[in-house]
Design a protein around this motif. Sequence first.
Motif, mmCIF file in Angstrom:
data_model
loop_
_atom_site.group_PDB
_atom_site.id
_atom_site.type_symbol
_atom_site.label_atom_id
_atom_site.label_comp_id
_atom_site.label_asym_id
_atom_site.label_seq_id
_atom_site.Cartn_x
_atom_site.Cartn_y
_atom_site.Cartn_z
ATOM 1 N N ILE A 74 0.838 -1.196 0.000
ATOM 2 C CA ILE A 74 0.000 0.000 0.000
ATOM 3 C C ILE A 74 0.876 1.250 0.000
ATOM 4 O O ILE A 74 1.845 1.335 0.747
ATOM 5 N N HIS A 75 0.528 2.212 -0.855
ATOM 6 C CA HIS A 75 1.189 3.516 -0.801
ATOM 7 C C HIS A 75 0.256 4.555 -1.381
ATOM 8 O O HIS A 75 -0.708 4.248 -2.073
ATOM 9 N N SER A 76 0.541 5.817 -1.083
ATOM 10 C CA SER A 76 -0.326 6.921 -1.516
ATOM 11 C C SER A 76 0.484 8.037 -2.140
ATOM 12 O O SER A 76 0.145 9.202 -2.019
ATOM 13 N N MET A 77 1.572 7.700 -2.820
ATOM 14 C CA MET A 77 2.524 8.715 -3.275
ATOM 15 C C MET A 77 1.871 9.798 -4.123
ATOM 16 O O MET A 77 2.152 10.977 -3.943
ATOM 17 N N SER A 78 1.015 9.402 -5.083
ATOM 18 C CA SER A 78 0.427 10.412 -5.962
ATOM 19 C C SER A 78 -1.006 10.742 -5.590
ATOM 20 O O SER A 78 -1.783 11.209 -6.389
ATOM 21 N N SER A 79 -1.316 10.490 -4.328
ATOM 22 C CA SER A 79 -2.651 10.857 -3.848
ATOM 23 C C SER A 79 -2.845 12.361 -3.952
ATOM 24 O O SER A 79 -1.902 13.140 -3.882
ATOM 25 N N SER A 80 -4.099 12.764 -4.107
ATOM 26 C CA SER A 80 -4.391 14.198 -4.197
ATOM 27 C C SER A 80 -4.181 14.902 -2.863
ATOM 28 O O SER A 80 -4.093 16.124 -2.798
ATOM 29 N N ALA A 81 -4.068 14.120 -1.791
ATOM 30 C CA ALA A 81 -3.875 14.705 -0.470
ATOM 31 C C ALA A 81 -2.415 15.121 -0.284
ATOM 32 O O ALA A 81 -1.497 14.369 -0.585
ATOM 33 N N ASP A 82 -2.202 16.350 0.211
ATOM 34 C CA ASP A 82 -0.835 16.826 0.456
ATOM 35 C C ASP A 82 -0.194 16.121 1.643
ATOM 36 O O ASP A 82 1.026 16.066 1.762
ATOM 37 N N ASN A 83 -1.014 15.583 2.538
ATOM 38 C CA ASN A 83 -0.500 14.905 3.730
ATOM 39 C C ASN A 83 -0.482 13.396 3.543
ATOM 40 O O ASN A 83 -0.803 12.648 4.449
ATOM 41 N N TYR A 84 -0.101 12.955 2.343
ATOM 42 C CA TYR A 84 -0.122 11.512 2.086
ATOM 43 C C TYR A 84 0.814 10.754 3.022
ATOM 44 O O TYR A 84 0.591 9.587 3.348
ATOM 45 N N ASP A 85 1.885 11.404 3.485
ATOM 46 C CA ASP A 85 2.790 10.725 4.406
ATOM 47 C C ASP A 85 2.091 10.396 5.728
ATOM 48 O O ASP A 85 2.300 9.331 6.314
ATOM 49 N N LYS A 86 1.229 11.303 6.182
ATOM 50 C CA LYS A 86 0.456 11.048 7.402
ATOM 51 C C LYS A 86 -0.535 9.916 7.175
ATOM 52 O O LYS A 86 -0.709 9.033 8.035
ATOM 53 N N LEU A 87 -1.163 9.904 6.008
ATOM 54 C CA LEU A 87 -2.123 8.855 5.680
ATOM 55 C C LEU A 87 -1.432 7.496 5.603
ATOM 56 O O LEU A 87 -1.986 6.480 6.036
ATOM 57 N N GLU A 88 -0.217 7.470 5.050
ATOM 58 C CA GLU A 88 0.526 6.211 4.967
ATOM 59 C C GLU A 88 0.865 5.677 6.359
ATOM 60 O O GLU A 88 0.817 4.478 6.601
ATOM 61 N N ARG A 89 1.207 6.593 7.279
ATOM 62 C CA ARG A 89 1.520 6.169 8.649
ATOM 63 C C ARG A 89 0.278 5.606 9.335
ATOM 64 O O ARG A 89 0.339 4.554 9.983
ATOM 65 N N ILE A 90 -0.859 6.273 9.186
ATOM 66 C CA ILE A 90 -2.107 5.791 9.802
ATOM 67 C C ILE A 90 -2.489 4.434 9.228
ATOM 68 O O ILE A 90 -2.889 3.517 9.965
ATOM 69 N N SER A 91 -2.365 4.292 7.932
ATOM 70 C CA SER A 91 -2.676 3.023 7.275
ATOM 71 C C SER A 91 -1.806 1.899 7.819
ATOM 72 O O SER A 91 -2.296 0.797 8.101
ATOM 73 N N ALA A 92 -0.511 2.170 7.982
ATOM 74 C CA ALA A 92 0.413 1.154 8.501
ATOM 75 C C ALA A 92 0.084 0.796 9.946
ATOM 76 O O ALA A 92 0.134 -0.373 10.341
ATOM 77 N N GLU A 93 -0.246 1.793 10.754
ATOM 78 C CA GLU A 93 -0.590 1.541 12.158
ATOM 79 C C GLU A 93 -1.851 0.681 12.254
ATOM 80 O O GLU A 93 -1.908 -0.266 13.069
ATOM 81 N N ASN A 94 -2.852 0.977 11.447
ATOM 82 C CA ASN A 94 -4.073 0.174 11.446
ATOM 83 C C ASN A 94 -3.805 -1.243 10.958
ATOM 84 O O ASN A 94 -4.386 -2.217 11.468
ATOM 85 N N PHE A 95 -2.924 -1.369 9.972
ATOM 86 C CA PHE A 95 -2.553 -2.688 9.461
ATOM 87 C C PHE A 95 -1.903 -3.525 10.555
ATOM 88 O O PHE A 95 -2.254 -4.690 10.755
ATOM 89 N N VAL A 96 -0.941 -2.936 11.267
ATOM 90 C CA VAL A 96 -0.245 -3.656 12.348
ATOM 91 C C VAL A 96 -1.241 -4.094 13.421
ATOM 92 O O VAL A 96 -1.208 -5.242 13.896
ATOM 93 N N HIS A 97 -2.133 -3.197 13.795
ATOM 94 C CA HIS A 97 -3.144 -3.512 14.814
ATOM 95 C C HIS A 97 -3.995 -4.700 14.376
ATOM 96 O O HIS A 97 -4.314 -5.580 15.198
#
Length: 472
Positions: A74-97
Amino acid sequence: MKILLTGATGYIGKRLLPILVAQGHEIVCCVRDKNRFYCPKEFRKKIEVIEVDFLKSETLAAIPTDIDSAYYLIHSMSSSADNYDKLERISAENFVHAINKTAAKQVIYLSGIANDQSLSKHLSSRKKVEDVLQNGNFAITTLRAGIIVGSGSASFEIIRDLVNKLPIMITPKWLNTKCQPIAIPDVLEFLSKSLLNPVTYNQSFDIGGPDVLTYKEMLLGFAKAKKLKRWIYTVPIMTPKLSSYWLYFVTSTSYKLAAALVSSMKVEVVCRDNTINDLLNVKPMSYQHALSRALIKVDEDKVASSWKDSLISGRFNSNISKFIKVPKKNCYIDRRKKEIENRDFTIERIWSIGGETGWYYGDWLWNLRGFIDQLFGGVGSRRGRTNKHDIHAGDALDFWRVIYADKEKGKLVLYAEMKLPGEAWLEFKIINNTLYQSATFRPKGVWGKLYWYSVLPFHGFIFNGMLNKLIK
């Protein structure tokens, strides 16, 4: 073994899936929208599809607890969101959980090479995701790749566009940055051979081909493979923004992806060592060999997946199911119909529409509309299509997104991703030897209504001509 595959509709996931099935594994595919997932009939007994959005923790209950391993693609590099790095971190945290609640022994993560002291936002985000995944109750295997070369990859498509379109290139100085490209078959081999392999547990590996090249050398290598003469000159005056626009207007990439790539291309992505090659008995192919394989796939129309089919390659960012039923209320609709002479012929014509084939009538107007869209920051018509005669829900098709495609029923629904003061659909369906063609537009405000009436004079010319060509 039961394997969880995230990113199953992505460029890597689509190609990894048949390999895992061929190895005899049972695969649980995580997708945000089941309507976008296409599965060949021969795979269906081995595949379970679940709808999961790792940014929405309430959807994670769908993940079965009896999985043996998982791939995190999973990655969001070309997402329209400027905070894609934050979204990637949240996604990873939810995945680990979620994975901590399962029996998974291992998670395999495909990341980016991050050996330079000064990383781009994109590469830094990938590294932070790796740190998050290391907090799980499972063994983590991280494979770090640089430029991936293969038919349909973003890097390959950008290189192809630049070389094919520009005999002489005045380029930014970052074209002298070194990288270590790797062929997509080698990436897939590393991913599959790492699966539940104890020698890879709790380790990170850089994976790359045998060649360390500059981006300029990669472009010239492509020109050599195509037997084209190209001249490239680098200049120090191109700013990152100007470089991004340069890629955006010349290639089929979106501006968001172009900006992310330009940022990363200033960073050297060269492997630390090739230890994993011996551990897994993989011998990566050369850059020229990778190009040759990719070009053969393109020529034979056997591109298994393309970055363009990702929703983040355009403006569409919602579940396709919301748009399958074309609205009628508060809409302007151009309806046309004609009896067909040969059903199979007409269906093949519909399923080949767009891309290199064109729109059968008034192509110059379609191209003009695409060019205007690109000037205003839209996707334009540069994306083309992944395959010449095959279409599935979720595919990009010029400035359209395929919403519904059923060849047996003879029905195709497209949703416009161009910049519009409203929403637009183009629908084809065959009922009782009659082809029905509908262009639907739902305007937003006064500008939407003015837009519809401004293009209305062209509809009779374009849509009637196209309808005639589809049946004869």
